[in-house]
Design an enzyme around this catalytic site. Structure first.
Site, PDB file in Angstrom:
ATOM      1  N   PRO A 183       6.268  -4.492  -6.908  1.00 31.55           N
ATOM      2  CA  PRO A 183       5.377  -5.244  -7.104  1.00 31.55           C
ATOM      3  C   PRO A 183       5.666  -6.766  -6.994  1.00 31.55           C
ATOM      4  CG  PRO A 183       5.134  -4.538  -9.142  1.00 31.55           C
ATOM      5  CD  PRO A 183       6.723  -4.016  -8.784  1.00 31.55           C
ATOM      6  N   CYS A 184       6.235  -7.133  -5.576  1.00 28.41           N
ATOM      7  CA  CYS A 184       6.100  -8.673  -5.416  1.00 28.41           C
ATOM      8  C   CYS A 184       5.187  -9.481  -5.209  1.00 28.41           C
ATOM      9  CB  CYS A 184       7.105  -8.030  -4.225  1.00 28.41           C
ATOM     10  SG  CYS A 184       6.834  -7.700  -2.453  1.00 28.41           S
TER      11      CYS A 184
END
Length: 171
Positions: A128-129
């Site tokens: 989850p950047c």
């Protein structure tokens, strides 16, 4: 030009799925997820094997309910530093954001290096950047500071319960 590339390379994906913000091309290495690409749609959804079908189902569940687990076996190719950043991104819980600077301080690096590792993330959504933001706003997403990819980041953060204008939690 991009459309012709996609038509000629759609077979490179083990799965393709339509999503609210476009389409995703899913690459697998055996039974492990190795890449997710944002592709322009519409596309004909497909999955070539059970492992790819499982990834598609987990992504669909997440898109219906962000609390659904996206824990998927990963095969991520990158430098040692990128691997460290990506492992740390996997630890950012749903409903939480961290800044590039916070990650940099934690990992003994610079905010720019963290941003570059996020830009190189082969599996956005799952790693989850999008939960990494700048000190003064959203920051970038997949190498863009504006445009369609940043709109995907806004969509993902809103989906997870954040307002995109100040990243305030929505209860």
């Amino acid at each position: 030009m991009r459309k012709n590339w996609e038509e000629n390379h759609m077979h490179d994906y083990q799965a393709v799925i339509q999503v609210p913000f476009g389409a995703l091309g899913i690459s697998m290495n055996a039974d492990r997820l190795s890449g997710i690409d944002f592709i322009s749609g519409p596309v004909e959804p497909m999955a070539v094997n059970d492992s790819a079908s499982e990834v598609v189902e987990r992504v669909r569940r997440y898109l219906r309910d962000p609390k659904s687990s996206l824990e998927i076996g990963l095969e991520l190719q990158g430098t040692d530093f990128q691997q460290r950043v990506w492992r740390r991104l996997l630890e950012i819980p749903l409903g939480t954001t961290v800044t590039y600077g916070q990650l940099a301080a934690e990992l003994g690096s610079s905010a720019r290096a963290i941003g570059n590792a996020c830009r190189s993330n082969p599996c956005p959504l799952v790693v989850p950047c999008h939960r990494v933001v700048s000190q003064n706003g959203l920051g970038g997403f997949s190498g863009q500071l504006a445009g369609p990819k940043l709109e995907i980041k806004r969509w993902l953060l809103a989906h997870e319960g954040y307002l995109d204008d100040g990243l305030e939690r929505v209860d």
